[in-house]
Design an enzyme around this catalytic site. Structure first.
Site, PDB file in Angstrom:
ATOM      1  CE  LYS A 103     -13.972  -2.474  -2.680  1.00  0.00           C
ATOM      2  NZ  LYS A 103     -13.083  -2.246  -3.374  1.00  0.00           N
TER       3      LYS A 103
ATOM      4  CE  LYS B 280      -9.887 -13.423  -3.185  1.00  0.00           C
ATOM      5  NZ  LYS B 280      -9.626 -12.868  -1.155  1.00  0.00           N
TER       6      LYS B 280
ATOM      7  CE  LYS C 136      -4.267  -1.416   2.241  1.00  0.00           C
ATOM      8  NZ  LYS C 136      -5.232  -1.073   3.090  1.00  0.00           N
TER       9      LYS C 136
END
Ligand code: TRP
Length: 335
Positions: A201, A198, A117
């Site tokens: 969204k 995977k 991140k």
């Protein structure tokens, strides 16, 4: 109360990041719901974690309600479990401070998620680094024994265990050492367009992801355009990742095993198979979509649920916090 006190404590939390998809539902939330009867469950929406990266305030607020309505639609029941928002409960950041004081800095700097991140962030806030300490506090505040998490959170859970052990060694036995809980039936649902990735969204391909609130028509279109593999046999083999994924979805929706399903499609083609997958998803998600429509539009009711959840969680949180304060040598607050 004594009857619930004996149940093992389960806690899991999620960031309020928008819409849930079929992979979240079949792979995670469905399993959390199944634990509600024989566990003391805490389900937290972690808004304090969400602000470790830049967020738009109005989105955060909306997503928090959206997240709650979706969890309730998926079967998390405020009458059985404590559904709460992290910032509503006093104790998370307080305990995080104390755990942060015994947490080696190097261990935080080595966290995979932090490295990942922070490399994508122009300026890195201290909260991004101490994120896992706050997560440890979420878990230890409720003395959770089992923590349902995905693979990507295992390193954070390892840190939580280390911190709990260190605190117990330093100040005397206080915290339960939590175990990660990976459900046996937790299906790993892949993208409908790229079965090597995977389901997500944020997949740029709109047809890759079935959301829990999709209409039957949207589901039909997405399954219709899902990638299959060459050949025509419905089998879960390594050279058929697309078909395997659809078989896994069908299995999770119907409760029938993959071999039984393979058997039932012997001699039939992909057309019949995709129709069956579509029907199964529609049957599974229709009640979820209907409940979501009901809950998501009623903020008064959602606020009531959050009040109830915060009260339940706060009770436990205060108990742990006052014990911890005493152990570290803080003078008792004058009453
Ligand atoms: N870090 C978790 C995630 O991003 C969310 C989380 C915060 C969590 N606190 C937690 C998960 C406590 C389990 C237990 O998915």
């Amino acid at each position: 109360m004594s009857e619930t006190a004996a149940k093992p404590v389960v806690l899991t939390c999620a960031q309020p990041t928008g819409r849930l998809h079929l992979g979240n539902y079949l792979g995670a939330v469905l399993n959390w719901g199944a634990m509600q009867d024989d566990h003391e469950c805490y389900f937290g929406i972690v808004d304090q974690h969400a602000i470790t990266v830049p967020t738009v305030p109005a989105d955060l607020r909306n997503n928090t309600y959206l997240c709650l309505a979706q969890y309730m639609a998926c079967g998390l029941d405020p009458a059985k479990s404590r559904l709460f928002v992290q910032s509503h409960v006093i104790g998370h950041t307080e305990l995080a401070w104390i755990l942060g004081c015994i947490c080696p800095l190097g261990q935080l700097e080595r966290m995979t998620q932090f490295k990942d991140k922070s490399s994508r962030q122009e300026s890195v806030g201290a909260g991004l680094l101490t994120y896992p300490v706050l997560m440890a506090a979420d878990i230890l505040l409720y003395n959770a024994a089992k923590v349902p998490v995905g693979e990507d959170q295992k390193q954070h859970l390892e840190l939580t265990r280390d911190l709990a052990q260190k605190f117990n060694r330093t100040y005397s036995e206080t915290f339960t050492i939590p175990e990660p809980f990976i459900a046996k039936t937790g299906a790993r649902i892949m993208s409908l367009q790229n079965p090597a990735a995977k389901m997500s969204k944020s997949d740029p391909h709109a047809a890759a992801t079935v959301f829990i609130t999709d209409t039957p028509d949207e589901i039909r279109q997405k399954i219709g355009s899902a990638v299959t593999d060459s050949g025509s046999e419905v089998r879960a083999t390594a050279d058929k990742p697309g078909v395997t994924n659809l078989l896994q979805i069908l299995s999770a929706c119907t409760g029938k095993s993959v071999p039984v399903l393979e058997e039932s499609f012997a001699g039939k083609g992909y057309g019949d198979f995709k129709r069956a997958v579509t029907d199964a998803i529609v049957d599974t998600l229709s009640p979820v979509r209907e409940r979501f429509a009901l809950y998501s539009t009623d903020r008064t009711e959602l606020d009531k649920v959050l009040k109830l959840g915060a009260e339940g969680a706060q009770k436990t949180a205060y108990k742990t916090l006052s014990k911890v304060y005493r152990k570290v040598g803080f003078v008792e607050r004058p009453r």
